[in-house]
Design an enzyme around this catalytic site. Structure first.
Site, PDB file in Angstrom:
ATOM      1  N   ASP A  10      93.279  14.372  42.016  1.00 40.48           N
ATOM      2  CA  ASP A  10      93.987  13.375  41.355  1.00 40.48           C
ATOM      3  C   ASP A  10      94.960  12.532  42.554  1.00 40.48           C
ATOM      4  O   ASP A  10      94.984  13.054  43.275  1.00 40.48           O
ATOM      5  CB  ASP A  10      94.972  13.924  40.315  1.00 40.48           C
ATOM      6  CG  ASP A  10      95.832  12.848  39.582  1.00 40.48           C
ATOM      7  OD1 ASP A  10      95.373  11.912  39.365  1.00 40.48           O
ATOM      8  OD2 ASP A  10      96.968  13.233  39.566  1.00 40.48           O
ATOM      9  N   ASP A  12      97.597   9.702  41.521  1.00 40.18           N
ATOM     10  CA  ASP A  12      98.930   9.451  41.285  1.00 40.18           C
ATOM     11  C   ASP A  12      99.741  10.614  41.146  1.00 40.18           C
ATOM     12  O   ASP A  12      99.449  11.706  40.204  1.00 40.18           O
ATOM     13  CB  ASP A  12      99.014   8.657  39.957  1.00 40.18           C
ATOM     14  CG  ASP A  12      99.002   7.299  40.112  1.00 40.18           C
ATOM     15  OD1 ASP A  12      99.669   6.827  41.128  1.00 40.18           O
ATOM     16  OD2 ASP A  12      98.880   6.650  39.261  1.00 40.18           O
TER      17      ASP A  12
END
Ligand SMILES: [Mg+2]
Length: 236
Positions: A10, A12
């Site tokens: 991922d 963020d």
């Protein structure tokens, strides 16, 4: 034990400290430019992060502060576009940094011949320059919310990475920071390692195989060390 062939990150809050020092700052700048008095302090933004997606977060905020649904949606769409431009500028100015341990971990994974991918529901317009600026674009496959609009906890972004790479889910692992991210990975039949940050340390990360304090947490580093070493020693 299956052979580790791919690690899917991922972005963020996982690879970069983008929430507090990136997105939050960009949202506040967009408010100010539009002549609005709305501001999100660190704690308020932490609560709003439960709503995935910047435009949805804005619309929800505007409604909660007394704007009509129509005005909220219109304002949210306009400000979200501007916020994305501001976020790009912050990234180009080098204001959004890799999390501690991110470079070392990616280097360790690459050195073992394991592919490194990205599955994010952030917009490609800022994800791409961010990955280039912070990591020198070393990812094999990058799937963003521009190609896959279903936001996490939908598994869509992860499924698209698996589809493009042809990697079976049992040979890959996801690295996430939040409850929605862990749910997305698990829904794609991936094992997931969670490296939480101050915003997500109270999230329910129980779907993860390991919950770590960050990418430089010795438990996470040791997990990768074991799995990457066993690639070279199949009988271990
Ligand atoms: Mg995240």
């Amino acid at each position: 034990m299956s052979r580790l062939e791919a690690v899917i990150f991922d972005v963020d809050g996982t690879l970069v400290d983008s929430e507090r020092d990136g997105h939050r700052v960009a949202f506040n700048a967009a408010f100010e430019e539009a002549g609005l008095s709305d501001r999100w302090d660190v704690a308020t933004y932490g609560r709003l992060l439960k709503i995935t997606g910047g435009a949805k977060r804005l619309a929800s905020w505007f409604e909660s502060t007394g704007r009509s649904p129509i005005e909220s949606t219109e304002l949210a769409e306009r400000l979200h576009k501007r916020k994305t431009q501001i976020m790009r500028r912050l990234i180009e100015d080098g204001q959004v940094h890799a999390r501690p341990g991110a470079h070392q971990l990616i280097h360790q994974i690459e050195a073992s011949g394991v592919q490194v991918h990205v599955a994010t529901t952030g917009t490609r317009a800022w994800v791409e320059p961010l990955l280039e600026r912070a990591f020198g674009n070393r990812f094999h496959t990058v799937v963003t919310g521009t190609e896959v609009p279903d936001l996490k906890p939908s598994p869509a972004a992860y499924l698209e990475v698996l589809r493009r790479t042809g990697c079976p889910p049992e040979d890959a692992v996801a690295v996430e920071d939040s409850a929605n991210g862990v749910r997305a990975a698990v829904a794609a039949d991936l094992r997931c390692l969670a490296a939480h940050n101050p915003y997500t340390c109270d999230d329910d990360l129980s779907g993860a195989e390991l919950v770590a304090k960050g990418l430089d947490d010795p438990a996470l580093v040791a997990w990768f060390h074991r799995r990457l070493r066993s690639r070279c020693r199949p009988n271990e």
